[in-house]
Every structure is written in C-alpha cells, then in structure tokens.
Design a protein around this motif. Structure first.
Motif, PDB file in Angstrom:
ATOM      1  N   ALA A 126     -43.226  19.859  30.833  1.00 44.91           N
ATOM      2  CA  ALA A 126     -43.431  19.903  29.314  1.00 44.91           C
ATOM      3  C   ALA A 126     -45.100  19.291  29.359  1.00 44.91           C
ATOM      4  CB  ALA A 126     -42.668  19.235  28.638  1.00 44.91           C
ATOM      5  N   HIS A 164     -46.814  11.748  33.860  1.00 44.11           N
ATOM      6  CA  HIS A 164     -47.927  11.871  32.639  1.00 44.11           C
ATOM      7  C   HIS A 164     -49.175  12.045  33.450  1.00 44.11           C
ATOM      8  CE1 HIS A 164     -48.499   7.780  33.615  1.00 44.11           C
ATOM      9  NE2 HIS A 164     -46.944   7.608  33.330  1.00 44.11           N
ATOM     10  N   VAL A 195     -41.987  15.964  33.761  1.00 45.07           N
ATOM     11  CA  VAL A 195     -43.476  15.912  33.413  1.00 45.07           C
ATOM     12  C   VAL A 195     -44.265  16.143  32.157  1.00 45.07           C
ATOM     13  CG1 VAL A 195     -45.647  16.813  34.667  1.00 45.07           C
ATOM     14  CG2 VAL A 195     -43.441  16.971  35.815  1.00 45.07           C
ATOM     15  N   THR A 236     -45.575  26.393  26.623  1.00 47.02           N
ATOM     16  CA  THR A 236     -46.053  27.959  25.819  1.00 47.02           C
ATOM     17  C   THR A 236     -47.356  27.664  25.802  1.00 47.02           C
ATOM     18  OG1 THR A 236     -45.512  26.691  23.865  1.00 47.02           O
ATOM     19  CG2 THR A 236     -43.847  28.200  24.633  1.00 47.02           C
ATOM     20  N   GLY A 273     -37.749  28.503  24.438  1.00 50.62           N
ATOM     21  CA  GLY A 273     -38.048  28.694  23.210  1.00 50.62           C
ATOM     22  C   GLY A 273     -37.065  29.538  22.425  1.00 50.62           C
TER      23      GLY A 273
HETATM   24  P1  NAP Z   1     -48.507  17.082  24.614  1.00 46.09           P
HETATM   25  O1  NAP Z   1     -47.949  16.055  23.203  1.00 46.09           O
HETATM   26  O2  NAP Z   1     -49.659  17.454  24.459  1.00 46.09           O
HETATM   27  O3  NAP Z   1     -48.037  16.366  25.880  1.00 46.09           O
HETATM   28  C1  NAP Z   1     -48.639  16.586  27.152  1.00 46.09           C
HETATM   29  C2  NAP Z   1     -47.949  15.719  27.986  1.00 46.09           C
HETATM   30  O4  NAP Z   1     -48.301  16.245  29.320  1.00 46.09           O
HETATM   31  C3  NAP Z   1     -48.410  14.200  27.862  1.00 46.09           C
HETATM   32  O5  NAP Z   1     -47.356  13.437  27.967  1.00 46.09           O
HETATM   33  C4  NAP Z   1     -49.325  14.456  29.202  1.00 46.09           C
HETATM   34  O6  NAP Z   1     -49.700  12.895  29.633  1.00 46.09           O
HETATM   35  C5  NAP Z   1     -48.810  14.963  29.853  1.00 46.09           C
HETATM   36  N1  NAP Z   1     -50.168  15.627  30.963  1.00 46.09           N
HETATM   37  C6  NAP Z   1     -51.193  16.187  30.637  1.00 46.09           C
HETATM   38  N2  NAP Z   1     -51.972  16.506  31.673  1.00 46.09           N
HETATM   39  C7  NAP Z   1     -51.204  16.021  32.690  1.00 46.09           C
HETATM   40  C8  NAP Z   1     -51.329  16.190  34.203  1.00 46.09           C
HETATM   41  N3  NAP Z   1     -52.548  16.334  34.709  1.00 46.09           N
HETATM   42  N4  NAP Z   1     -50.417  15.571  35.084  1.00 46.09           N
HETATM   43  C9  NAP Z   1     -49.304  15.047  34.465  1.00 46.09           C
HETATM   44  N5  NAP Z   1     -48.952  15.132  33.035  1.00 46.09           N
HETATM   45  C10 NAP Z   1     -50.017  15.597  32.393  1.00 46.09           C
HETATM   46  O7  NAP Z   1     -47.447  18.399  24.697  1.00 46.09           O
HETATM   47  P2  NAP Z   1     -45.958  18.898  24.077  1.00 46.09           P
HETATM   48  O8  NAP Z   1     -46.032  18.790  22.666  1.00 46.09           O
HETATM   49  O9  NAP Z   1     -44.888  17.820  24.813  1.00 46.09           O
HETATM   50  O10 NAP Z   1     -45.947  20.195  24.533  1.00 46.09           O
HETATM   51  C11 NAP Z   1     -45.819  20.496  25.970  1.00 46.09           C
HETATM   52  C12 NAP Z   1     -45.875  21.895  26.187  1.00 46.09           C
HETATM   53  O11 NAP Z   1     -44.530  22.342  25.564  1.00 46.09           O
HETATM   54  C13 NAP Z   1     -46.904  22.507  25.354  1.00 46.09           C
HETATM   55  O12 NAP Z   1     -47.061  23.953  26.029  1.00 46.09           O
HETATM   56  C14 NAP Z   1     -46.227  23.198  24.135  1.00 46.09           C
HETATM   57  O13 NAP Z   1     -46.673  24.352  23.749  1.00 46.09           O
HETATM   58  C15 NAP Z   1     -44.689  23.384  24.801  1.00 46.09           C
HETATM   59  N6  NAP Z   1     -43.611  23.310  23.783  1.00 46.09           N
HETATM   60  C16 NAP Z   1     -42.714  24.110  23.627  1.00 46.09           C
HETATM   61  C17 NAP Z   1     -41.679  24.246  22.957  1.00 46.09           C
HETATM   62  C18 NAP Z   1     -40.526  25.197  22.936  1.00 46.09           C
HETATM   63  O14 NAP Z   1     -39.513  25.258  22.294  1.00 46.09           O
HETATM   64  N7  NAP Z   1     -40.662  26.032  23.856  1.00 46.09           N
HETATM   65  C19 NAP Z   1     -41.449  23.069  21.960  1.00 46.09           C
HETATM   66  C20 NAP Z   1     -42.494  22.224  21.976  1.00 46.09           C
HETATM   67  C21 NAP Z   1     -43.581  22.217  22.650  1.00 46.09           C
HETATM   68  P3  NAP Z   1     -50.192  11.638  28.727  1.00 46.09           P
HETATM   69  O15 NAP Z   1     -49.157  11.244  27.992  1.00 46.09           O
HETATM   70  O16 NAP Z   1     -50.605  10.715  30.021  1.00 46.09           O
HETATM   71  O17 NAP Z   1     -51.354  12.291  27.934  1.00 46.09           O
END
Ligand code: NAP
Length: 495
Positions: free
Chosen positions: A417, A398, A373, A440, A472
C-alpha cells in the motif's frame, strides 16, 4: 598412480588425509573438469537426437573444446600437486641459507601457475557454457546449469589458490599483475558462468508456475449475497439500512465513487441518502451536516466522499463522524476500535477487503509473517492491526525502511500500500508468498497498475491479487456490508 587416474573414492580419501596434496588446487581442477564433462554430456546427448541435427555445426566445436578443457583440467590436478613439492622443500630450508629467498620466490611463483591456468581454462569454459545453454536440448539444460555453477566454483577456488601464493611474493609488481588478471577473469568470466546458471534456474523455476490469482469478484459476490440477505432480514423488521453519501462540490473522483457506491448499495437493499453541499459551502456547514446525520435515526452509515475541496479540514470533518456510523473507518473512534481490538466503529473498507481476500482464498494468517508496506491511516496501518488481531507477526514498512526488498522477501504475506506504480519488483518476492496489492496507480501509458510489478511477482509467488479487479472490487462491497452491520448494531438486531 596419478591423481587424475584414481577412483573418486581414492581421490577423496587422499584429499581427506593429512597430506598437503591434493588440496584446494586439485579440488578446483576437478570441479572445473566436472563442469567441462557435464557440458560434453549435455551437448553430446543433444547431438544424438535427430531433432537437433541442424545444430551440429554450432555444437561440435563446443564439444571438442570442452573435451580438451576437461583433459587439461584433469592433468592440472597432478601438476598442482607436483608444483607444490618445490614449495614444500623451500619451507624446510634454513632461513639463513643464501639461496632461501630466491628458492622460495621461484617455488611460490611456480605454485601460482597451475591454479592460474585453471582459471584461464574455466574462463574459456564459461563462454562455451553460454553458447551451449542456447543450443542444447531443453531436457539437458539443468546439466548445463550445474556445469555453470561448477565452473564458477572452480574459478573461485582456483583464485584463492593463486592469492595464497601471490601474497608472499617479494616481487610485488609481478604479484599485482597476476592478481589483476585473476580479478578480471573472476569479474568477467566468473560472472558470466553465474549468469548462465541463474538464467537457467530462473527459466526452470518459472516454467509452468503461475501464481494463484486472488480475484476480488468472487469475494465481493459472496459478501454482496450475505449483505443482501441481511438487509432483507432487517427490512422484514421494518428497518431499511441506509447510508448517507456526503459530497462537497463536484470532484470527478468523488462523483464517480458516489455513483458506483449508490448503485451497489441500492442493488443490495441498502437505501442511499445523498447529501450534497455546494463547492462554496463552509467547514461549519459541513460539520453541522455531519452532526445532523449522526443523530438521525434513519441513517446508519455515513461516508464522506474525498477529496474535499482544498480549503476544508478533512481530518476535522472525518473526526466529526460518529464511530458507530463511520462505515469507512475514518474517525478517531474507529481507529481506537481497531487498535484496541474492542470492535468500536469500523475498519477502513480497504483494510478489511485485504483480510477478506486472505480468508476467502484460505491463506493462513495466524502465525504467518506479514509485511505491510505503507503506513497510511486508511490502508497500511489498519491492515497491520487487523493482521495482528488475527495473530500474524507483522512488520510495518515505510519510506525510511532499510533494505526493503530483503524485508519483504522474508514475509509469508505481503500487503503493498505504497501508492507508487510497480514499486515492488521481482527481487522483493520468492516462492510461497501471498501478495495483496492495494495500490491503484496510472503508468505513463495511462494503464492502471498496482504497487507490485505483477509480471515479475506472479512468476515467483504462490498467490497474488490482480490490479484492477483485486482489492478495489472487494472494497466497494465492504461499504454496503458495513452499513448493514451498522444498522444491525444501532437497532439491536444483530445476526
Ligand atoms: P499514502 O497515504 O500516500 O501512503 C503511502 C505509504 O507508502 C506511506 O506510509 C509511505 O511512507 C509509504 N512509502 C512511500 N514511499 C515508500 C518507499 N520508497 N518505501 C516504502 N514505503 C514507502 O497512500 P495510501 O492512501 O495508503 O494509498 C496507497 C495506495 O493504495 C495508493 O495507490 C492508493 O491509490 C491505493 N488505495 C487503494 C484502495 C483500494 O480500495 N484499492 C483504497 C485506498 C488506497 P511514509 O509514511 O514514510 O511517508
């Protein structure tokens, strides 16, 4: 012999015969009676135990009423069959008989009577069931759960036996009045019986169930040990694996990440070169710094600390990093490597951390159904590719995905994610699943939470990563690991 006095075997044979009675109405009454009987049994056994003696006052009236309901429901099996006889007779009347309409109307109304009473009795039973579920011995609660589902089934079956008759009543006002009562009993009391059954099932299924916690620490420790060993081996050949941490300005997140990444790398024998540009630096200066590092033979890995100040073109800066030094997988070369499976560049550390968690905890990937996701280039999309490379069947969801919970429930492996705190609730999960929570996020109380509601999911699934201390913790270890791998590749000293 009355139907209620028959053995179950004789009754079932009668039901299976080509005679129209007993039929659905009789079966409904029997199931309702079984529900009441189960209640009597559960309450009766509870009262036999000294431990529950204090519950006598609350349980006794429930039990005696359940017995009355059981008796009456059994009687209704025969009444239902008897009330069908006038209808059967009316069917064989000539249609031009002047009494045909009135006789048929009365017989049809009469045929509604027994199933309607069954519904009312079962509606009352549903209230008793709730009280019983709160007062009976926990050893018997599953019987009350069965009783609850039988009660609901009896109500649904009786309702159909009412509707088959009301639909042909000529008096539409009367028909509507009866149907409204049936609908109201079903929606209030039928729903109550279902809720009692589901609550009991939930309590039983969850008792003692704890998902395996896939903590990041042991995965990171194993990766660190391997990184340290390989850094040492490189050192023995005169190569010091080195990472350049490129920062522009002093964004607190970037500074924090730089500090923790440096400490870890240095502890493992990976040298750190900090390249810090002032907040006022231009895009051209940044690009030229990256280009310099690309051709610097003493640097094996490059990490551009994000976020950059707003006016920078982050995408262009990431694209400038040479794929063979791109240890966080942000360049187009790395993306091409992941999508083509050629191994060029590196996967983003987070995506690789997800795979390492699955491997470390022995979760089978090949042939598994995986639902990811989130489709960002840093998390969702690359992890979907890595899963595909390992022969999982992957669905990438997504923000436009329809019926997300249903799709997620289908998965063996769920990667969340999304970047929305506790976005995936309990309804997305079922027994047997493995959940990797990349998210996160900070909730209203400043607590760090994942994209998955851990409290709900962990009661259902087989294995889950915690937040914090999950993905993380591994991501940080992957950076040093990638740098050593880059050094090995660039110097031709692969393991
Ligand atoms: P992002 O660039 O904002 O992407 C979010 C994704 O979620 C997008 O593809 C979006 O879809 C989808 N989404 C949003 N609302 C949704 C919904 N209602 N239903 C289904 N999908 C939905 O975020 P990211 O950089 O991938 O990060 C995601 C999370 O992982 C964050 O919390 C970030 O802090 C965390 N993170 C953690 C690490 C770690 O090492 N632990 C590293 C990186 C990121 P659309 O494409 O259609 O907009």
């Amino acid at each position: 012999m009355e139907l209620k006095d028959m053995s179950l075997e004789t009754f079932a044979s009668a039901l299976a015969s080509t005679e129209p009675t007993p039929g659905g109405g009789g079966a409904a009454a029997l199931v309702g009676a079984l529900s009441a009987a189960l209640c009597s049994m559960a309450g009766g056994i509870t009262l036999q135990s000294k431990r529950y003696a204090a519950r006598k006052d609350s349980l006794s009236p429930i039990l005696s009423r359940c017995e009355e309901l059981r008796e009456r429901l059994l009687e209704l099996i025969d009444e239902d069959a008897r009330l069908f006889l006038p209808l059967k007779a009316a069917y064989s009347m000539p249609k031009d008989d002047p009494d045909y309409g009135r006789t048929m109307e009365n017989a049809t109304l009469g045929a509604c009577r027994a199933p309607l009473e069954m519904l009312r009795l079962c509606a009352e039973l549903s209230g008793l069931l709730r009280r019983l579920s709160e007062n009976c011995s926990p050893m018997l609660v599953s019987d009350v759960g069965c009783a609850a589902h039988c009660c609901r089934a009896a109500m649904e079956c009786a309702a159909m036996n009412v509707f088959i008759n009301t639909r042909s009543l000529l008096d539409r006002d009367k028909a509507l009045k009866i149907e409204n009562e049936v609908r109201s009993l079903l929606s209030e009391n039928g729903a109550e019986a279902t809720a009692v059954g589901e609550k009991i099932a939930e309590g039983l299924a969850c008792k003692g169930h704890e998902a395996m916690l896939m903590c990041g620490a042991p995965v990171a420790a194993a990766a660190d040990a391997e990184t340290k060993k390989r850094a040492q081996r490189l050192g023995d050949t005169g190569v010091t694996p080195t990472i350049a941490l490129v920062r522009v300005g002093s964004d607190p997140d970037a500074v924090y990440y730089e500090k923790s990444a440096s400490e870890r790398c240095e502890r493992l024998g990976v040298a750190v070169r900090k390249v810090t540009l002032p907040q006022s630096a231009s895009q051209t200066e940044l690009m030229s710094a990256i280009r310099g590092l690309n051709i610097d033979a003493g640097v094996h890995g490059i990490l551009l600390l994000l976020p950059l100040p707003e006016r920078f073109d982050e995408k262009a800066a990431c694209a400038e990093i040479a794929a063979d030094k791109d240890v966080d997988g942000v360049s187009p070369g790395s993306a091409a490597g992941i999508y083509s499976g050629t191994g060029e560049g590196f996967a983003p550390c987070t995506a690789e951390a997800c795979m390492m968690l699955l491997h470390h905890y022995g979760i089978p990937v090949s042939g598994a159904k995986a639902v990811v996701v989130g489709r960002s280039l840093i998390a969702g999309r690359p992890v979907s590719m890595l899963l595909t490379q390992e022969d999982a069947t992957v669905t990438l969801c997504h923000s436009k995905t329809q019926r997300l919970a249903e799709v997620v429930r289908e998965a063996d492996i769920v990667i969340a994610a999304v970047g929305k705190g506790e976005f995936l609730g309990g309804d997305c999960f079922r027994a047997g699943q493995t959940v990797i929570d990349v998210g996160t996020n900070y909730d209203a109380d400043g607590r760090l939470v994942g994209d998955v509601c851990f409290a709900q999911a962990s009661r259902r699934v087989r294995a889950i990563t915690p937040v914090p201390q999950g993905v993380g913790a591994v991501t940080a270890a992957v950076l040093a690991m990638h740098t050593v791998l880059a050094a090995e590749r660039l110097t031709g000293k692969q393991k």
